[in-house]
Scaffold this active site. Structure first.
Site, PDB file in Angstrom:
ATOM      1  N   LYS A 227       2.897  -8.838 -10.847  1.00  0.00           N
ATOM      2  CA  LYS A 227       4.304  -9.246 -10.947  1.00  0.00           C
ATOM      3  C   LYS A 227       4.485 -10.416 -11.928  1.00  0.00           C
ATOM      4  O   LYS A 227       5.459 -10.465 -12.669  1.00  0.00           O
ATOM      5  CB  LYS A 227       4.838  -9.627  -9.579  1.00  0.00           C
ATOM      6  N   SER A 269      11.895  -3.186  -3.693  1.00  0.00           N
ATOM      7  CA  SER A 269      10.745  -3.079  -2.795  1.00  0.00           C
ATOM      8  C   SER A 269      11.188  -2.386  -1.506  1.00  0.00           C
ATOM      9  O   SER A 269      12.323  -2.579  -1.057  1.00  0.00           O
ATOM     10  CB  SER A 269      10.200  -4.471  -2.470  1.00  0.00           C
TER      11      SER A 269
HETATM   12  C1  OXD Z   1       5.554  -4.848  -4.611  1.00  0.00           C
HETATM   13  C2  OXD Z   1       6.948  -5.272  -4.486  1.00  0.00           C
HETATM   14  O1  OXD Z   1       4.684  -5.421  -3.964  1.00  0.00           O
HETATM   15  O2  OXD Z   1       7.789  -4.757  -5.199  1.00  0.00           O
HETATM   16  O3  OXD Z   1       5.313  -3.938  -5.414  1.00  0.00           O
HETATM   17  O4  OXD Z   1       7.242  -6.144  -3.649  1.00  0.00           O
HETATM   18 MN    MN Z   2       6.932  -3.501  -6.686  1.00  0.00          MN
END
Ligand code: OXD
Ligand code: MN
Length: 617
Positions: A227, A269
């Site tokens: 992320k 999510s």
């Molecule tokens: C993930 C999220 O962990 O989107 O992919 O939270």
């Molecule tokens: Mn995700």
């Protein structure tokens, strides 16, 4: 004094990386520095080390070959959005959806925390490529970490090791990622199984393409390639370089006539993204294959096509709800070579989580290591428990998922979790309308009362926690990319879906899961020019009969309800959208206000037509 015990960088390593690592080692003062080569032998050594120190439990190889269970600290179980910061030079560039702290202030805080933070530990240096090695769409990064769990996980989630390091030659740009669990060890101090710190900072410096993460070893907080890099930093890179870094799955779909399509889809999510990425169609003749399950990097090529890669090499998926009846493909993927985190342990040394099977085993050890039986009033696996596994192990990976040229995107889908208002599927009138659909993705926080909408959690482009810059600028960037694609006439079609619309009694109107292939089929038949549609206030929807519902056990009026437009509820919805758009002030693209005005006009026209009809009747 430390230098003597530091493993030397591999010969030929870019001096810039060497200097950066040395500088960090002086600040963080680990006992040793290890440059990871990404080999099986190295991974094996780290796994053994973690089994010896209690971080990992090896699962019974008869059931789950070469697989492990990790139990995290009970306070380190998920991404912490409240401790995630975008430290752009200008606060307005972070925008209202991000936490902002001035970069100078954050650097001073982090420098204080980082001093000596790796004492008694090993610093692992992880060079990696996001995207296939040698793809023009890929980007490099180097992460240092004092967590062997993070080192091994990064080896699964990225192309990590010597091959990446060799390619980061002087002049090649690379993202700098610093991670420490923030738990230095005093001489002789016995380590805990999951070191972490109550204080947590997940900090991003978009201008200098840097990430600093302190205090957590869990998921997106610590596996910085995911992320933090592939979305937050990459989105800022993409804005500057003319491409898109998105929270999207990627699919290859083949229709019964043998035509191949590629689809990118954004969902917040917990909206079934992994299930859609591994869909087994319920309708004959259609084939769905997986290109990616979470992140897509998209870029217009010189022909004006929108190309996409999955920058990741593995899945870090949520375990609960992944089961034989909902996602057999994921279950098959996890046959072995998998690290599970915070799931339950069976007496026979295999794992279990809620939803894996319909009935739980009669005895388990829960995610915190406590005995558990089905009568317990708490889940056996943590709701955010995870599996970490190589994508290559997924039986539905497509043959082109590692194509360095990327795949050509034909359709883009936006979805949220909406009990009300949002139809099962709508096609945008054009790209700009599609951007509006992406910008207004939302999920209901509370169950809605009849005729009203619940409180909406806005998650534009499913990027609310992941956009490294001002979300309104992100929309403008999408509009700009659309303009670029339009010049070549190869603009992907944009759709909105909602699998979660509910009937008045609270039951889902649409069966979802494998049956979502029916919606996908309509979408791709639209792209193929063979599916009829009617224009409506929200966009194009299937003409009656165009959506294949043969063999589905739907209530008589379910389809009507799935596409029903209630003008009063929509009027409230648009007021809410206007308030939301207002939070972006003058950064809001004019085109978004225009789109809002168009929907409003159309909804008002529906209301007027119905009123007229009622008075005539
Ligand atoms: C993930 C999220 O962990 O989107 O992919 O939270
Ligand atoms: Mn995700």
């Amino acid at each position: 004094m430390h230098d003597a015990s530091w493993a030397l960088a591999p010969e030929g390593t870019n001096p810039e990386i060497v200097a950066w690592v040395e500088q960090l080692a002086h600040l963080l003062t680990p006992d040793t520095v290890v440059w990871c080569d990404g080999s099986v032998r190295e991974r094996d050594g780290l796994n053994r080390l973690m089994v010896a120190n209690g971080t990992l439990i090896q699962l019974n190889p008869e059931h789950r070959p070469y697989s492990f269970l990790a139990r995290s600290h009970p306070a380190d179980v998920a991404r912490v959005e409240s401790r995630t910061f975008i430290c752009s030079d200008d606060e307005a560039d972070a925008g209202p959806s991000n936490n902002w702290i001035a970069p100078g202030e954050m650097r001073a805080t982090l420098a204080g925390l980082a001093e000596g933070a790796m004492r008694g530990r090993t610093m692992y240096v992880l060079p990696f490529s996001m995207g296939p090695l040698d793809s023009p769409l890929s980007r490099f990064g180097v992460q240092v970490t004092d967590s062997p769990y993070v080192a091994v996980s990064t080896g699964i989630m990225t192309r990590m090791g010597s091959a990446a390091l060799e390619r980061i030659t002087p002049g090649t740009s690379w993202v700098r990622a610093v991670h420490t669990v923030g738990a230095p060890l005093a001489p002789g101090e016995v380590d805990v199984a999951w070191p972490s710190n109550e204080t947590k900072y997940i900090s991003h410096f978009p201008e200098t393409r840097e990430i600093w993460s302190y205090g957590s070893a869990y998921g997106g907080n610590a596996l910085l390639a995911k992320k933090a890099f592939a979305l937050r930093i990459a989105s800022a890179m993409a804005r500057d370089e003319g491409w898109l870094a998105e929270h999207m799955l990627l699919l290859k779909v083949t229709n019964p006539r043998g035509r191949v399509f590629h689809v990118a889809a954004a969902f917040p999510s917990a909206c079934g993204k992994t299930n859609l990425a591994m869909l087994r169609p319920s309708i004959p003749g259609w084939q769905v294959e997986t290109v990616g399950d979470d992140i897509a990097w998209l870029a217009p090529d010189s022909w004006g096509r929108l190309k996409a890669i999955n920058p990741e090499a593995g899945f870090f998926g949520v375990a609960p709800g992944t089961g034989v009846s909902t996602n057999q493909t994921a279950v098959d993927t996890l046959w072995g070579n998998t690290i599970f985190t915070n799931v339950a342990l069976q007496d026979d040394g295999d794992v279990w989580w809620e939803g894996l099977t319909d009935t739980p085993p009669s005895n388990l050890t829960d995610w915190q290591g406590e005995p558990w039986t089905p009568s317990a009033d708490r889940p056996a696996a943590h709701p955010n428990s995870r599996f970490t596994v190589a994508a290559a192990q997924c039986p539905t990976m497509s043959d082109d998922w590692e194509d360095p040229a990327g795949v050509t995107i034909d359709a883009i889908i936006f979805g949220g979790r909406r009990a009300t208002n949002v139809p099962l599927v709508v096609e945008a009138r054009d790209w700009d309308h599609g951007v509006f659909l992406g910008a207004t993705i939302s999920s209901e926080r509370t169950a809605a009362a009849e005729g009203t909408i619940g409180e909406l959690r806005r998650d534009p482009f499913a990027m609310a926690p992941f956009c490294g810059y001002n979300m309104a600028d992100h929309w403008q960037h999408w509009l700009d990319v659309g303009g670029q694609l339009r010049r070549s006439g190869r603009v992907p079609r944009i759709f909105q879906v909602n699998w979660f619309r509910k009937d008045d009694d609270g039951s889902f109107l649409w069966p979802g899961f494998a049956e979502n292939s029916r919606v996908l089929a309509w979408i791709l038949d639209r792209v193929d020019g063979v599916a009829p549609a009617v224009p409506g206030p929200l966009g194009w929807t299937p003409t009656p009969g165009a959506l294949n519902v043969q063999g589905l056990d739907l209530a008589d009026d379910a389809l009507a309800k799935l596409f029903e437009v209630d003008p009063a509820a929509w009027s409230d919805e648009l007021d809410d959208t206007e308030r939301f758009f207002g939070t972006f002030g003058d950064r809001l693209p004019e085109s978004m206000s225009r789109q809002l005005a168009v929907v409003r006009e159309r909804i008002e026209a529906v209301a007027a037509a119905r009123a007229e009809h009622a008075s005539a009747a």
